[in-house]
Motif scaffolding. Structure first.
Motif: not given
Length: 273
Positions: A84, A86, A92
Motif C-alpha cells: 500500500k 494502492r 485492488a
C-alpha cells in the motif's frame, strides 16, 4: 467465459484471532496470525479452482499494511496483490475485470458488537454514505457494485456475517467464530473453519450467476466521524471537505472517488507513531 475472482482477505475475522497482538506487525503473536490468514486464503482459492478449474483468481492482502499473507505459502494457482497505498485498496484487482468478489476474514463496523470491530482505521468512528452507516463490508460491497462485480461470499464472526447479509440477501456467509467481546470469541478450530470456507467458496462459484452487483446511488454524500479533533483539523485541509466538530463531510460522483478519499483520510488521520 473465464470467471475472474477477487478474494479480499482481512485478518480480524479469521478463525482463532481475537487480539491486536495477533494482527499487528512486530507484536509477539503476529506470525501465527499471518499463517492462519494465509491458510484461510488458500482454502478459498482451493474451493474456487476445484469447482471452476479455469478460473482466474486474484488474492488481495487487505489487512493493515497489506503485507501479511506469506507469498511463498499461498496457493501458486492464485496471483497475490500486496502493499500500500494502492488504487481501490482492499479491492485492488477489480481493475483487472474481476466479476466475482469474496470477503474472507472480515470484521464488523466500528461500534458494533464484534471481535476487533472497527472501520478502516482506529481514527474513524463511523462512516455514513447517504445517511447509512457502513463499515468495510458495506463500503467494499458498494465499491464492487460500482465496478460491476458481485460480492457472493463473506466470512468472519457472527456480527460481520449479519452485516453482510443485510446488504447482500442470499449471499453466502461463513461464520467462523461468535463474538464474546472486542477481544474475545468462541471460535471454530482453524482447520474446521477452512474446510467450511473451501466448501462455501465452491458453492458460491456454482451459484455466482444468481447474484447481481448491488445498486449504487449516483450522488454520494459522505460523513466521517473522527476520533480526535486533531484528525478533523488535518482532514479539513483537504479541498472539498467541510468540518463540523469531529465530523467531516464531502460529496463524490461515484464510489471510486469516495473510496479514494476515505483511504486518504485513514492515512492522514492515523493514530499512533
Amino acid at each position: 467465459m473465464v470467471i475472474k475472482v477477487l478474494i479480499s482477505v482481512d485478518m480480524e475475522g479469521i478463525a482463532g484471532i481475537v487480539h491486536p497482538a495477533e494482527t499487528t506487525p512486530e507484536r509477539y503473536d503476529y506470525e501465527r496470525g499471518r499463517r492462519l490468514m494465509t491458510a484461510a486464503a488458500n482454502a478459498v482459492v482451493e474451493g474456487v479452482i476445484d469447482t471452476e478449474p479455469a478460473a482466474e483468481v486474484l488474492v488481495a492482502d487487505s489487512h493493515g499494511p497489506y503485507r501479511n499473507i506469506l507469498p511463498e505459502d499461498l496457493d501458486r494457482r492464485a496471483r497475490l496483490i500486496r502493499g500500500k497505498p494502492r488504487e481501490l485498496g482492499m479491492l485492488a484487482g477489480l481493475q483487472a475485470g474481476a466479476q466475482v468478489v469474496m470477503f474472507v476474514g472480515y470484521h464488523a463496523r466500528a461500534g458494533a458488537s464484534g471481535v476487533l470491530a472497527h472501520t478502516i482505521a482506529d481514527a474513524i468512528l463511523d462512516v455514513r454514505i447517504n445517511g447509512r452507516s457502513h463499515g468495510e463490508i458495506g463500503i467494499n460491497t458498494l465499491l464492487a457494485g460500482s465496478c460491476g462485480a458481485s460480492v457472493v461470499l463473506a466470512s468472519g464472526d457472527d456480527a460481520a456475517c449479519e452485516e453482510f447479509s443485510a446488504l447482500v440477501p442470499g449471499g453466502i456467509i461463513v461464520p467462523v467464530k461468535r463474538g464474546l467481546g472486542q477481544h474475545a470469541a468462541d471460535s471454530l478450530h482453524p482447520q474446521e473453519a477452512n474446510d467450511r470456507l473451501r466448501q462455501s467458496a465452491g458453492q458460491a462459484i456454482r451459484r455466482h450467476g444468481e447474484h447481481r452487483p448491488v445498486a449504487v446511488p449516483r450522488q454520494l454524500g459522505i460523513e466521517v466521524d473522527l476520533h480526535q479533533p486533531r484528525s478533523a483539523d488535518l482532514a479539513a485541509l483537504i479541498p472539498g471537505i467541510a468540518r463540523t466538530g469531529r465530523t467531516v463531510t464531502f460529496t463524490a460522483e461515484d464510489m471510486t472517488a469516495a473510496y479514494g478519499m476515505l483511504q486518504l483520510l485513514a492515512l492522514l488521520t492515523h493514530i499512533g507513531p
